[in-house]
Design a protein around this motif. Structure first.
Motif, PDB file in Angstrom:
ATOM      1  N   VAL A 142     -10.486  -2.296  -1.240  1.00 49.44           N
ATOM      2  CA  VAL A 142      -9.949  -1.912  -0.066  1.00 49.44           C
ATOM      3  C   VAL A 142      -9.598  -0.324  -0.375  1.00 49.44           C
ATOM      4  N   ARG A 143      -9.866   0.490   0.505  1.00 50.49           N
ATOM      5  CA  ARG A 143      -9.670   2.021   0.560  1.00 50.49           C
ATOM      6  C   ARG A 143      -8.784   2.238   1.798  1.00 50.49           C
ATOM      7  N   ALA A 144      -7.598   2.720   1.835  1.00 48.30           N
ATOM      8  CA  ALA A 144      -6.657   2.945   2.847  1.00 48.30           C
ATOM      9  C   ALA A 144      -6.228   4.531   2.765  1.00 48.30           C
ATOM     10  N   ASP A 145      -6.172   5.174   3.901  1.00 49.21           N
ATOM     11  CA  ASP A 145      -5.692   6.439   4.276  1.00 49.21           C
ATOM     12  C   ASP A 145      -4.708   6.423   5.297  1.00 49.21           C
ATOM     13  N   PHE A 146      -3.265   6.906   4.983  1.00 53.59           N
ATOM     14  CA  PHE A 146      -2.256   7.055   5.827  1.00 53.59           C
ATOM     15  C   PHE A 146      -1.861   8.337   6.249  1.00 53.59           C
TER      16      PHE A 146
ATOM     17  N   MET B  22       0.761  -1.132  -0.038  1.00 49.54           N
ATOM     18  CA  MET B  22       0.035   0.002  -0.245  1.00 49.54           C
ATOM     19  C   MET B  22       0.904   1.019   0.128  1.00 49.54           C
ATOM     20  N   VAL B  23       0.259   2.375  -0.541  1.00 52.64           N
ATOM     21  CA  VAL B  23       1.172   3.657  -0.295  1.00 52.64           C
ATOM     22  C   VAL B  23       0.407   4.760   0.146  1.00 52.64           C
TER      23      VAL B  23
ATOM     24  N   SER C   2      -5.272   2.513  -7.470  1.00 50.96           N
ATOM     25  CA  SER C   2      -5.362   4.025  -7.511  1.00 50.96           C
ATOM     26  C   SER C   2      -4.589   4.650  -6.462  1.00 50.96           C
ATOM     27  N   CYS C   3      -3.982   6.012  -6.717  1.00 51.36           N
ATOM     28  CA  CYS C   3      -3.581   6.720  -5.569  1.00 51.36           C
ATOM     29  C   CYS C   3      -3.779   8.157  -6.476  1.00 51.36           C
TER      30      CYS C   3
ATOM     31  N   CYS D 138      -4.848   5.391  -0.875  1.00 47.85           N
ATOM     32  CA  CYS D 138      -4.841   4.453  -2.033  1.00 47.85           C
ATOM     33  C   CYS D 138      -5.875   3.571  -2.008  1.00 47.85           C
ATOM     34  N   ALA D 139      -6.325   3.113  -3.227  1.00 44.55           N
ATOM     35  CA  ALA D 139      -7.152   2.109  -3.217  1.00 44.55           C
ATOM     36  C   ALA D 139      -6.765   0.911  -3.782  1.00 44.55           C
TER      37      ALA D 139
END
Length: 530
Positions: A458-462, A376-377, A524-525, A381-382
Motif C-alpha cells: 500500500v502506498r499513501a500520499d498525504f 500511516m505517516v 518506508s517513508c 509512506c508505504a
C-alpha cells in the motif's frame, strides 16, 4: 532500491528543492514533528525525559506512552491498558452490532507527582479511569474508576488537594486517594466564556508562580481559525482572565489548537499542539513557549508555527516501522482494531512469522477480529508484506488494507477451492450514530491467484491536495502490478475519528479453521530523517 523507494526518493528531492528558499522562522526542526495521528497530546517531565500520551480510542493496547529527550524524536515505551472489557462493543460482541468506533480512550491527562506517574482519561460508555505506575515504562495499574469528566486535566495542588479541570471551564475536586469525586468538595464552573459561546475542549491545566492556568482549544468561533486560548487566576474561586495564546494557520491546513506545555530538562518551556491534517489524521506541532506578562505565548516571535522547511521531517522510527516478526512479543508500534482474540494469533507457532487465525466469523473487515494496525505517516509512506495463504479455508479473507472509516482493502479471497486477489473499497455505514457498524463493499479489480505466496503493498500520499492510497501486488517481490483504483483517504470525525492506518487482517466469512502467515511488514517513508 525497489520502485517504491525510487519514487519516494524522487519525491524527497522535489519537495526539498522547492522548500529550500523558504524562511526557517528560528526552528531547527520541521513541523509537524509527529507527522502521524497523535491527537490530544498530554505531557509531563520526569528526570531527563519528557513523556507523552495521545489518544488512540478503540485501538488496543490503548493510551500509548512515549518519551523523548529533545521533544523531536519520540519512542513508544508502554501502554496504559491492554484492552477495554467494560463494554462488549469493544470486542464486537454487543447486541445490535454496536461497536467502539468513534469511542474509547480520550484525551488523557498525564502527571508526574512525588515519584509516581498518574494518567486520567475517559472511555465512552464506561466513565473515567485513573491509572498509575512507578515508571512510565510500566507496568501500569488501574487505581480507580470515576465519573465521566470530559477532556479532564489532573492537578495536584500545593496543599495536597487534587482537582480535575474538565468540560468548558469546570473544576471538580477528587478525594486525596484519587478513588473518586470528593463529597462536598469544590465543584464549580470557573468562568463565563464570553465570545467563546460554543464548546471549549482539551483542558490542559497546571499551576505556576501562584497562578492556575487552563489551556483549551476554541474550534468553533465564527471568523477565526482553530486556536488555543488560556485562562488564569490566582484562586479557584476568584476572577479569571483570558488570553488567546495561539491563533495562526499553518501551511494549507487551517488553524492549530489543542495541546499542552511542559517545562523541559533544559529549563525551557515548550508546547505540542495538534492540527487536523486530512487523511493522515491529527498531527502535533512543536513550538517554544515565551512567558510574557505571566502568559504562556505559543509559536515563534510572530505567533506563527516555527518550521525549518530545509530539513526533512523528524524520524518516527520510535512509533512506526518495519517488523520481521522475530520477537516473542508484538512490537509496541502495533495496535489491534478493538480487543483482540488472544488465542487467534501467534508469533511462536511458526517462528519468524505472524500467524493470524480465521477464528471469528465476520461479514467484512469492519467487524473482523484481530486486525493488526500501525499508523500511516505523512507526507507519503508505504507498507509492504509477504503472505503465505496455503492454510486458508473456504470463505476466508486475508491481506493488507489502508484502514479508515472508508478503507482500501487488498485481500486474498478463498472460494470454492480457488483463490482470487481482490482490491475492494469498503465503506463503513452506521445505522445509529457511530455505533452500529456494517459495511458496503465494492470490488474494483480481481485476478486469479495461483501461488500460495503473495506480496502486497500500500502506498499513501498525504500532501496537500492528495490524500490517497494505491495498492500493488507481486509474486516475487520484484515485479509489481497495480490493482484497483486510486482510493481517497479521509479523516471523518463522525465515524472512526482517527487517522489512516496500515492493517494486516485475516477473518472467516463462513466458518473458523483457516489461518494466514505474514513473513514480515516493511515500512518506508523517504522524506523522514533516518
Amino acid at each position: 532500491m525497489n520502485r517504491a523507494l525510487i519514487a519516494f526518493a524522487s519525491l524527497v528531492v522535489m519537495l526539498v528543492a522547492g522548500a529550500a528558499d523558504l524562511p526557517r522562522n528560528g526552528a531547527t526542526y520541521r513541523n509537524p514533528v509527529l507527522f502521524a495521528d497523535c491527537p490530544d497530546p498530554t505531557m509531563c517531565r520526569a528526570g531527563d525525559y519528557v513523556y507523552l500520551v495521545t489518544t488512540t480510542m478503540f485501538f488496543m493496547p490503548g493510551g500509548p506512552v512515549m518519551r523523548s529527550k529533545d521533544m523531536v524524536h519520540w519512542e513508544t515505551v508502554s501502554y496504559l491498558f491492554d484492552r477495554i472489557d467494560t463494554n462488549p462493543e469493544y470486542s464486537f460482541e454487543a447486541d445490535g452490532g454496536r461497536t467502539g468506533y468513534g469511542a474509547g480512550q480520550w484525551a488523557t491527562s498525564l502527571v508526574y507527582h512525588k515519584g509516581k506517574f498518574y494518567a486520567w482519561f475517559i472511555v465512552n460508555g464506561a466513565g473515567g479511569f485513573m491509572y498509575t505506575a512507578d515508571k512510565a515504562e510500566g507496568p501500569w495499574r488501574l487505581l480507580s474508576r470515576g465519573a465521566h469528566l470530559h477532556d479532564g486535566s489532573l492537578v495536584f495542588d500545593d496543599d495536597g488537594r487534587v482537582y480535575v479541570f474538565h468540560g468548558s471551564g469546570h473544576v471538580t475536586e477528587l478525594k486525596e486517594d484519587l478513588t473518586g469525586v470528593k463529597p462536598g468538595g469544590l465543584d464549580r464552573q470557573l468562568f463565563e466564556r464570553g465570545e467563546e459561546t460554543s464548546l471549549l475542549e482539551g483542558s490542559a491545566a497546571f499551576k505556576k508562580d501562584g497562578y492556575y492556568y487552563l489551556m483549551m482549544v476554541s474550534a468553533f468561533l465564527p471568523g477565526h481559525p482553530r486556536r488555543e486560548v488560556c485562562y488564569r487566576s490566582r484562586s479557584l474561586t476568584g476572577k479569571w482572565e483570558k488570553k488567546v495564546i495561539l491563533e495562526t494557520e499553518f501551511e494549507s491546513w487551517g488553524g492549530v489548537g489543542q495541546g499542552c506545555v511542559v517545562e523541559c530538562p533544559d529549563g525551557k518551556w515548550r508546547a505540542l499542539v495538534f492540527q487536523d491534517r486530512g487523511g493522515v489524521g491529527r498531527v502535533p506541532c512543536l513550538m517554544d513557549v515565551t512567558w510574557k506578562d505571566g502568559w504562556p505565548m505559543l509559536g515563534d516571535k510572530d505567533g506563527k508555527i516555527p518550521n525549518d522547511t530545509a530539513k526533512l521531517y523528524p524520524s518516527l522510527s520510535g512509533i512506526v516501522g518495519s517488523d520481521e516478526f522475530s520477537k516473542k512479543a508484538l512490537d509496541l508500534r502495533w495496535q489491534w482494531n478493538h480487543n483482540p482474540l488472544d488465542g487467534a494469533w501467534s508469533l511462536s507457532e511458526r517462528p519468524g512469522w505472524l500467524r493470524l487465525k480465521a477464528q471469528k466469523v465476520a461479514p467484512s473487515i469492519v467487524t473482523a477480529r484481530n486486525t493488526l494496525t500501525q499508523r500511516m505517516v505523512g507526507p507519503a509512506c508505504a507498507g509492504e508484506t509477504r503472505l503465505d495463504v496455503s492454510k486458508m479455508k473456504d470463505g476466508d479473507r486475508a491481506g493488507l488494507a489502508a484502514f479508515q472509516s472508508d478503507s482500501a482493502v487488498l485481500a486474498v479471497v478463498c472460494e470454492g477451492g480457488k483463490k482470487r486477489l481482490v482490491m475492494s473499497e469498503v465503506k463503513s455505514v452506521f445505522d445509529d450514530g457511530r455505533r452500529n457498524a456494517r459495511a458496503e463493499e465494492t470490488e474494483r479489480e480481481s485476478v486469479e491467484l495461483k501461488s500460495d505466496i503473495v506480496y502486497m503493498r500500500v502506498r499513501a500520499d498525504f500532501r496537500a491536495g492528495q490524500d490517497w492510497a494505491e495498492m500493488d501486488w507481486s509474486l516475487d517481490g520484484k515485479g509489481w502490478r497495480r490493482i484497483g483504483t486510486r482510493f481517497p483517504l479521509r479523516f471523518d470525525w463522525q465515524r472512526y475519528f482517527v487517522g489512516s492506518r496500515f492493517a494486516l487482517f485475516c477473518y472467516p466469512t463462513k466458518a473458523p479453521g483457516g489461518c494466514v502467515d505474514f513473513d514480515w511488514f516493511h515500512f518506508s517513508c523517504e522524506e523522514h530523517e533516518k
